[in-house]
Design a protein around this motif. Structure first.
Motif, PDB file in Angstrom:
ATOM      1  N   ARG A 190      10.375  -1.216 -15.694  1.00  0.00           N
ATOM      2  CA  ARG A 190       9.555  -1.406 -14.501  1.00  0.00           C
ATOM      3  C   ARG A 190      10.202  -0.629 -13.365  1.00  0.00           C
ATOM      4  O   ARG A 190      11.408  -0.757 -13.141  1.00  0.00           O
ATOM      5  CB  ARG A 190       9.501  -2.893 -14.171  1.00  0.00           C
ATOM      6  CG  ARG A 190       8.519  -3.160 -13.084  1.00  0.00           C
ATOM      7  CD  ARG A 190       8.184  -4.601 -12.984  1.00  0.00           C
ATOM      8  NE  ARG A 190       7.182  -4.727 -11.940  1.00  0.00           N
ATOM      9  CZ  ARG A 190       6.695  -5.859 -11.535  1.00  0.00           C
ATOM     10  NH1 ARG A 190       7.094  -6.979 -12.094  1.00  0.00           N
ATOM     11  NH2 ARG A 190       5.781  -5.897 -10.577  1.00  0.00           N
TER      12      ARG A 190
ATOM     13  N   ALA B 236       2.692   1.864 -21.714  1.00  0.00           N
ATOM     14  CA  ALA B 236       2.559   1.733 -20.251  1.00  0.00           C
ATOM     15  C   ALA B 236       1.568   0.627 -19.900  1.00  0.00           C
ATOM     16  O   ALA B 236       1.845  -0.220 -19.033  1.00  0.00           O
ATOM     17  CB  ALA B 236       2.123   3.069 -19.638  1.00  0.00           C
TER      18      ALA B 236
ATOM     19  N   SER C 137       0.834  -5.426  -7.600  1.00  0.00           N
ATOM     20  CA  SER C 137       0.937  -4.115  -8.251  1.00  0.00           C
ATOM     21  C   SER C 137       2.209  -4.032  -9.090  1.00  0.00           C
ATOM     22  O   SER C 137       3.171  -4.790  -8.868  1.00  0.00           O
ATOM     23  CB  SER C 137       0.907  -2.981  -7.217  1.00  0.00           C
ATOM     24  OG  SER C 137       2.147  -2.880  -6.587  1.00  0.00           O
ATOM     25  N   ALA C 138       2.198  -3.119 -10.049  1.00  0.00           N
ATOM     26  CA  ALA C 138       3.385  -2.896 -10.887  1.00  0.00           C
ATOM     27  C   ALA C 138       3.431  -1.423 -11.278  1.00  0.00           C
ATOM     28  O   ALA C 138       2.395  -0.813 -11.571  1.00  0.00           O
ATOM     29  CB  ALA C 138       3.320  -3.760 -12.147  1.00  0.00           C
ATOM     30  N   THR C 139       4.641  -0.869 -11.262  1.00  0.00           N
ATOM     31  CA  THR C 139       4.840   0.510 -11.727  1.00  0.00           C
ATOM     32  C   THR C 139       5.751   0.463 -12.945  1.00  0.00           C
ATOM     33  O   THR C 139       6.757  -0.253 -12.937  1.00  0.00           O
ATOM     34  CB  THR C 139       5.498   1.365 -10.626  1.00  0.00           C
ATOM     35  OG1 THR C 139       4.623   1.404  -9.501  1.00  0.00           O
ATOM     36  CG2 THR C 139       5.768   2.789 -11.110  1.00  0.00           C
ATOM     37  N   VAL C 140       5.375   1.210 -13.984  1.00  0.00           N
ATOM     38  CA  VAL C 140       6.234   1.288 -15.168  1.00  0.00           C
ATOM     39  C   VAL C 140       6.516   2.754 -15.487  1.00  0.00           C
ATOM     40  O   VAL C 140       5.701   3.637 -15.212  1.00  0.00           O
ATOM     41  CB  VAL C 140       5.607   0.580 -16.394  1.00  0.00           C
ATOM     42  CG1 VAL C 140       5.478  -0.911 -16.167  1.00  0.00           C
ATOM     43  CG2 VAL C 140       4.269   1.192 -16.759  1.00  0.00           C
TER      44      VAL C 140
ATOM     45  N   LEU D 232      -4.007  -2.000 -21.331  1.00  0.00           N
ATOM     46  CA  LEU D 232      -3.781  -2.960 -20.242  1.00  0.00           C
ATOM     47  C   LEU D 232      -4.747  -4.143 -20.357  1.00  0.00           C
ATOM     48  O   LEU D 232      -4.335  -5.317 -20.330  1.00  0.00           O
ATOM     49  CB  LEU D 232      -3.985  -2.234 -18.911  1.00  0.00           C
ATOM     50  CG  LEU D 232      -3.873  -3.044 -17.641  1.00  0.00           C
ATOM     51  CD1 LEU D 232      -2.409  -3.181 -17.243  1.00  0.00           C
ATOM     52  CD2 LEU D 232      -4.624  -2.385 -16.497  1.00  0.00           C
TER      53      LEU D 232
ATOM     54  N   ALA E 262       2.742  -2.795 -18.114  1.00  0.00           N
ATOM     55  CA  ALA E 262       2.193  -3.080 -16.779  1.00  0.00           C
ATOM     56  C   ALA E 262       1.489  -4.438 -16.773  1.00  0.00           C
ATOM     57  O   ALA E 262       1.638  -5.231 -15.832  1.00  0.00           O
ATOM     58  CB  ALA E 262       1.235  -1.966 -16.351  1.00  0.00           C
TER      59      ALA E 262
ATOM     60  N   THR F 275       1.237   3.357 -12.180  1.00  0.00           N
ATOM     61  CA  THR F 275       1.162   2.250 -11.225  1.00  0.00           C
ATOM     62  C   THR F 275      -0.208   1.586 -11.357  1.00  0.00           C
ATOM     63  O   THR F 275      -1.236   2.274 -11.375  1.00  0.00           O
ATOM     64  CB  THR F 275       1.352   2.755  -9.772  1.00  0.00           C
ATOM     65  OG1 THR F 275       2.645   3.348  -9.685  1.00  0.00           O
ATOM     66  CG2 THR F 275       1.245   1.616  -8.763  1.00  0.00           C
ATOM     67  N   VAL F 276      -0.196   0.279 -11.483  1.00  0.00           N
ATOM     68  CA  VAL F 276      -1.453  -0.484 -11.578  1.00  0.00           C
ATOM     69  C   VAL F 276      -1.512  -1.424 -10.375  1.00  0.00           C
ATOM     70  O   VAL F 276      -0.573  -2.192 -10.138  1.00  0.00           O
ATOM     71  CB  VAL F 276      -1.521  -1.305 -12.879  1.00  0.00           C
ATOM     72  CG1 VAL F 276      -2.836  -2.069 -12.962  1.00  0.00           C
ATOM     73  CG2 VAL F 276      -1.343  -0.410 -14.100  1.00  0.00           C
TER      74      VAL F 276
END
Ligand SMILES: Nc1ncnc2c1ncn2[C@@H]1O[C@H](COP(=O)(O)OP(=O)(O)O)[C@@H](O)[C@H]1O
Ligand SMILES: N[C@@H](CCOP(=O)(O)O)C(=O)O
Length: 336
Positions: A335, A119, A16-19, A82, A123, A46-47
């Motif tokens: 990030r 975003a 996961s990643a949050t930007v 994305l 991400a 968040t992905v």
């Protein structure tokens, strides 16, 4: 069986990643499609990579701005950006779960669509990096992808780089002639004419304060771009060239010149009919000596001033139906 040549790297479930991406104000008066400013109003995205058998191909949860309006399917702007970026990086995601906390109001001239694109791109780059993908994204490539997505680089590059930005385009094909003029609008509109986008950050003078006057009404950027003429008088183009150059000086070393530097003859007058209250507010603020301009394609009004905004001007704007916010100048996407 050996794996197919160039098969995408599949991101592992659980990654996961949050930007966190800032809003932006484009044009700053004379710098149509070139100048921009990142503002401290942030969307968080968040992905998570999920198992489609368990959680489905795509789930999107949105809170805050636009929560009841944006599509929660494949058309969602963050998802489109994305997926495009994952494909560009040679990476595939089995299933996606997005959680969006939106604070940038939509269709108000504060760059919400560019922020959504940035975003998604940021991400994707973060997820690919965590999975040790062979390719990553440089900041210049993020500017390129986000500007291609948006169609103009001023908002997108501000949300990527932060601070104030000077951005530009290089047409990839010769610009056609129309009535003796080079027709850049037609060249950019042609689907077969990819552009190179460039941008650089300039650091804003520490005395400069930014105020956003946000009305309740919305205005679509693509609709108000349609109100612009294809050709403008040479004198107006020359006027704006002087003011845009002056604006870079005013933003960085001479904030006392902001009032002259934010004058424009290329776009605001043509869009004024679609945002009468905002145009009137720009006039009132400027008459009081405050450098004000329509933010992006409007209808938000941006004021830049080396002094605190006088209370009587803020009160009058609130009385006229605007929400007034001082927004510090922000850094670019990070990030979380
Ligand atoms: N965070 C977001 N998530 C999904 N879609 C978004 C988001 N932000 C903006 N959009 C889409 O972009 C549209 C606004 O884009 P635009 O007219 O360019 O205005 P703005 O000046 O806010 O960028 C919204 O109506 C919405 O469809
Ligand atoms: N240069 C563009 C900027 C649009 O900004 P937005 O925040 O309104 O999307 C234009 O003036 O069309």
């Amino acid at each position: 069986m050996s794996p197919a040549v160039n098969a995408p790297l599949v991101l592992p479930v659980g990654l996961s990643a949050t930007v966190t991406v800032p809003a932006s104000s484009a044009n700053l008066g004379p710098g149509f499609d070139t100048l921009g400013l990142a503002l401290a109003l942030f969307d968080d995205v968040t992905v998570e990579i999920v198992d489609p058998e368990v959680d489905g191909d795509l789930t999107i949860s949105v809170t805050g701005e636009g929560a009841d309006e944006v599509p929660t399917d494949d058309r969602h702007l963050v998802v489109v950006a994305l997926r495009r970026t994952l494909a560009h990086l040679g990476v595939a995601a089995p299933g996606l779960r997005l959680t969006c906390v939106n604070r940038i109001p939509h269709s108000r001239g504060l760059g919400s669509s560019a922020a959504a694109a940035v975003a998604g791109i940021a991400a994707a780059a973060a997820l690919a990096a965590d999975a040790d993908a062979p390719r990553g994204l440089t900041t210049d490539e993020m500017v390129q992808l986000a500007s291609e997505f948006e169609g103009h680089p001023d908002n997108a590059s501000a949300s990527v780089l932060g601070g104030a930005v000077v951005s530009w385009t290089v047409p990839a094909v010769p610009v056609p002639d129309v009535a003796g003029y080079r027709d850049h609008a037609a060249a950019s509109a042609a689907p077969s004419a990819p552009l190179h986008y460039g941008a650089r950050r300039v650091d804003v003078h520490p005395d400069i304060r930014a105020y956003a006057f946000v009305p309740d009404v919305q205005s679509s950027t693509s609709v108000t771009r349609g109100m612009l003429p294809r050709l403008v008088p040479h004198a107006d183009a020359a006027f704006n060239a002087s003011r845009a150059a002056l604006m870079v000086l005013a933003l960085t070393v001479h904030p006392d010149l902001l009032l002259d530097a934010t004058e424009d003859r290329l776009h605001q007058r043509y869009r004024a009919a679609s945002m009468k209250e905002s145009s009137a507010l720009v006039e009132r603020l400027r008459a009081a000596g405050v450098a004000a301009a329509i933010s992006g394609a409007g209808p938000t009004v941006l004021a830049l001033t080396p002094q605190v905004l006088p209370t009587r001007l803020a009160d009058a704007a609130i009385e006229a139906g605007f929400t007034v916010r001082e927004l510090p100048i922000a850094d670019g996407v990070v990030r979380g």
